[in-house]
Design an enzyme around this catalytic site. Structure first.
Site, short mmCIF file in Angstrom:
data_model
loop_
_atom_site.label_atom_id
_atom_site.label_comp_id
_atom_site.label_asym_id
_atom_site.label_seq_id
_atom_site.Cartn_x
_atom_site.Cartn_y
_atom_site.Cartn_z
N ARG A 165 -5.69 -9.05 -9.98
CA ARG A 165 -6.28 -10.35 -10.32
C ARG A 165 -7.65 -10.12 -10.93
O ARG A 165 -8.16 -9.00 -10.88
CB ARG A 165 -6.42 -11.18 -9.05
CG ARG A 165 -7.19 -10.43 -7.98
CD ARG A 165 -7.40 -11.21 -6.71
NE ARG A 165 -7.59 -10.36 -5.56
CZ ARG A 165 -8.72 -9.67 -5.31
NH1 ARG A 165 -9.74 -9.78 -6.14
NH2 ARG A 165 -8.82 -8.90 -4.25
N HIS A 190 -15.62 -6.08 5.44
CA HIS A 190 -14.77 -5.91 4.26
C HIS A 190 -14.96 -7.02 3.24
O HIS A 190 -14.14 -7.18 2.34
CB HIS A 190 -13.30 -5.78 4.66
CG HIS A 190 -13.09 -4.66 5.63
ND1 HIS A 190 -13.19 -3.34 5.25
CD2 HIS A 190 -12.86 -4.67 6.95
CE1 HIS A 190 -13.01 -2.59 6.33
NE2 HIS A 190 -12.83 -3.36 7.36
N LYS A 225 0.84 -1.21 0.00
CA LYS A 225 0.00 0.00 0.00
C LYS A 225 0.87 1.26 0.00
O LYS A 225 0.53 2.26 -0.64
CB LYS A 225 -0.90 0.02 1.25
CG LYS A 225 -1.85 -1.13 1.37
CD LYS A 225 -3.11 -0.94 0.55
CE LYS A 225 -4.11 -2.04 0.83
NZ LYS A 225 -3.57 -3.37 0.68
N GLU A 255 -3.58 7.80 7.32
CA GLU A 255 -4.36 8.57 6.34
C GLU A 255 -5.48 9.32 7.06
O GLU A 255 -5.98 8.84 8.09
CB GLU A 255 -5.03 7.65 5.32
CG GLU A 255 -4.15 7.07 4.26
CD GLU A 255 -4.95 6.19 3.30
OE1 GLU A 255 -4.42 5.88 2.24
OE2 GLU A 255 -6.09 5.77 3.62
C1 MV4 Z 1 -10.42 3.85 4.09
C2 MV4 Z 1 -11.72 4.26 4.45
C3 MV4 Z 1 -11.90 5.58 4.89
N1 MV4 Z 1 -10.84 6.43 4.96
N2 MV4 Z 1 -9.40 4.73 4.15
C4 MV4 Z 1 -11.40 -0.79 3.72
C5 MV4 Z 1 -10.40 -1.90 3.44
C6 MV4 Z 1 -9.60 -1.34 2.35
N3 MV4 Z 1 -10.26 -1.71 1.08
C7 MV4 Z 1 -9.61 0.13 2.57
N4 MV4 Z 1 -10.84 0.41 3.25
C8 MV4 Z 1 -11.16 1.68 3.61
N5 MV4 Z 1 -10.17 2.58 3.68
C9 MV4 Z 1 -9.61 6.00 4.59
N6 MV4 Z 1 -8.57 6.87 4.64
C10 MV4 Z 1 -12.77 3.32 4.34
C11 MV4 Z 1 -12.47 2.04 3.90
C12 MV4 Z 1 -13.56 1.08 3.74
C13 MV4 Z 1 -14.22 0.60 4.84
C14 MV4 Z 1 -13.81 0.99 6.10
C15 MV4 Z 1 -14.49 0.49 7.17
C16 MV4 Z 1 -15.56 -0.38 7.01
C17 MV4 Z 1 -15.94 -0.78 5.77
C18 MV4 Z 1 -15.27 -0.31 4.67
C19 MV4 Z 1 -15.63 -0.73 3.39
C20 MV4 Z 1 -14.95 -0.25 2.29
C21 MV4 Z 1 -13.90 0.68 2.47
#
Ligand code: MV4
Length: 492
Positions: A292, A235, A116, A200
């Protein structure tokens, strides 16, 4: 040219890859663990090979066995599918060193995008919007803390090697920072063997919008539009759709261009997915690239008319992508529901069991990608996905109605599935209004309550009685043997 592909996977994605290969006149080799001997993907492939006992680390994750089997069976390519080894750059390297074609992006791109922090830096340099944050290989916790204060709370601490939310911690004030930072780093170390974390700005209640992309070895790069994936549980995506109700054409094109720049920056040469967060002001931010084919690829295939597995295989064969961006059009609306062997009313505990009777949905605008058939054993050793129902309509409303029909029509007797839960999501007024954010399930808890009766199931079971009497087929299980304890009209 690829003549025989070994599919290093199982279940529905293995079946999907086999079908694409068959259409291309390419032979296929299925691999199976001891408990997958009778699995559908084994039946569909031209050849098959036992690779070990049930546990994934002794079978589908056993890199050397997979490569040895490919060479022994005369395969000249390996397709990893999704999950398992699909984003493991060391396996990617080993396959290529064994002289095999690997149907995936090049090792350098996969390795870079697997981190990341290196992804973030690459995207910042490429001008792709990235969330305000801080990353460092050398900074200590105090430096991270002062940066977090500078960014402004709430912040998110994330694992660089992470995925699916593992190692993520929301921090809402300075005095919470050190505990959260250390906890995230510990979880990252134990889950991924890499304690690197970064910080972040936390985007409150975003949408999760991803863009399908494709690049080839001739430096051509395209996007194939978006998928709305916000309805997630821990997730794990539950329902995906395209197009997203949240994107204007202008925003869609801006995000598509950013997705193309993201893969151009790393000379990406396969199909992939660029994930973005979209905030409530229409700002979008790069999250990560999935290197993928994804579970939800069919909805993109339905609205663009492009077979992504055949495209991925053609790119691996060294072919140029046969489309320029202006050739890619979106038409209609498509939704995917993943059918899991899980009990949504019991916190999604895995259910498992034997599929005593399986009847796929049929009808206009319905697609059904499956890895099961009547008689399949659903194993606790692997991801519990059984099938995907994909609906297509000229409008979102039509796609929703067709999906509801399909969920009612699909019969999987003997294993409790998540279909009733998804039916309730599709009936939910926030879903119908397109209010699909990442906190959807938290905000709409009624979708977890099962207040349906078994009358339809009873009617279907009764129909089985007629079938069995007509066919005099002694080994047709009687309905109550199939569905266990039940009463007509009972609420549970
Ligand atoms: C975030 C975010 C909000 N702010 N980053 C979730 C896992 C990965 N795909 C990145 N994700 C997120 N990153 C910042 N700076 C919100 C998510 C997010 C999420 C977070 C909490 C619960 C469910 C989520 C579903 C999709 C994305």
């Amino acid at each position: 040219m690829i003549k025989k592909i070994l599919i290093a996977n199982r279940s529905e994605i293995a079946c999907r890859i086999i079908k694409a290969a068959k259409e291309m006149g390419i032979k296929t080799v299925a691999v199976y663990s001891e408990i997958d001997k009778e699995a559908l993907h084994v039946k569909l492939a031209d050849e098959s090979a036992l690779i070990g006992p049930a546990p994934a680390n002794q079978s589908y994750l056993n890199q050397d066995i997979l490569i040895e089997t490919a060479l022994k069976m005369g395969a000249d390519a390996i397709h990893p599918g999704y999950g398992f080894l699909s984003e493991n750059y060391e396996f990617n390297q080993k396959v290529r060193e064994a002289g095999l074609t690997y149907i995936a992006p090049n090792v350098v791109a996969m390795k870079l995008l697997g981190s990341k922090t290196s992804s973030r830096q690459t995207m910042i340099d490429a001008g792709v919007p990235v969330i305000n944050g801080f990353q460092s290989e050398t900074a200590n916790i105090d430096e991270f803390k002062s940066k977090a204060i500078e960014i402004g709370f709430p912040v998110l601490v994330k694992a660089s090697a992470g995925g699916g939310g593992k190692g993520m911690r929301i921090v809402r004030s300075a005095d919470e920072f050190e505990d959260a930072f250390n906890a995230s780093s510990r979880e990252a170390k134990s889950a991924f063997g890499d304690a690197t974390v970064f910080v972040e700005k936390y985007v409150e209640n975003p949408r999760h919008i991803e863009f399908q992309v494709a690049g080839d070895s001739h430096y051509n790069y395209i996007h194939l539009y978006e998928r709305e994936c916000s309805i997630q549980r821990r997730h794990q995506k539950v329902i995906e759709e395209t197009p997203s109700t949240a994107l204007s054409d202008e925003l869609r094109n801006k995000m598509g261009e950013a997705a193309v720049e993201a893969i151009r920056a790393v000379n990406y040469d396969s199909v992939g997915t660029v994930e973005f967060l979209l905030d409530n002001d229409g700002n979008f931010y790069f999250l990560e690239v999935n290197t993928r084919i994804q579970v939800e690829h069919p909805i993109t295939e339905m609205t663009t008319g492009i077979d992504l597995l055949k495209l991925q295989i053609d790119i691996a064969n060294g072919k140029e992508i046969p489309y320029k961006q202006s050739d890619i059009t979106q038409r209609g609306h498509s939704i995917e529901c993943r059918v899991y062997a899980e009990d949504a009313e019991k916190d999604f505990i895995p259910t498992g069991g034997k599929v005593l009777y399986h009847r796929p949905p049929t009808g206009l605008g319905m697609r059904y990608d499956t890895g099961i058939t009547t008689g399949s054993e659903i194993s606790p050793f692997y991801d519990p996905i059984m099938s995907k129902i994909i609906s297509y309509g000229s409008t979102r409303e039509e796609a929703i109605e067709r999906m509801k029909l399909a969920l009612k029509e699909t019969v999987i007797l003997g294993v409790k599935t998540s279909m009733d839960f998804m039916y309730r999501v599709l009936c939910n007024e926030n879903f119908l209004a397109g209010n699909t954010y990442t906190n959807f399930l938290e905000k709409n808890p009624e979708v977890f309550e099962n207040n349906s009766d078994n009358s339809e199931l009873a009617a279907f079971a009764t129909s089985l009685i007629n079938i069995s009497h007509e066919t005099e087929n002694e080994d047709t299980p009687l309905p109550w043997q199939i569905i266990g304890e039940w009463e007509i009209g009972a609420t549970k």
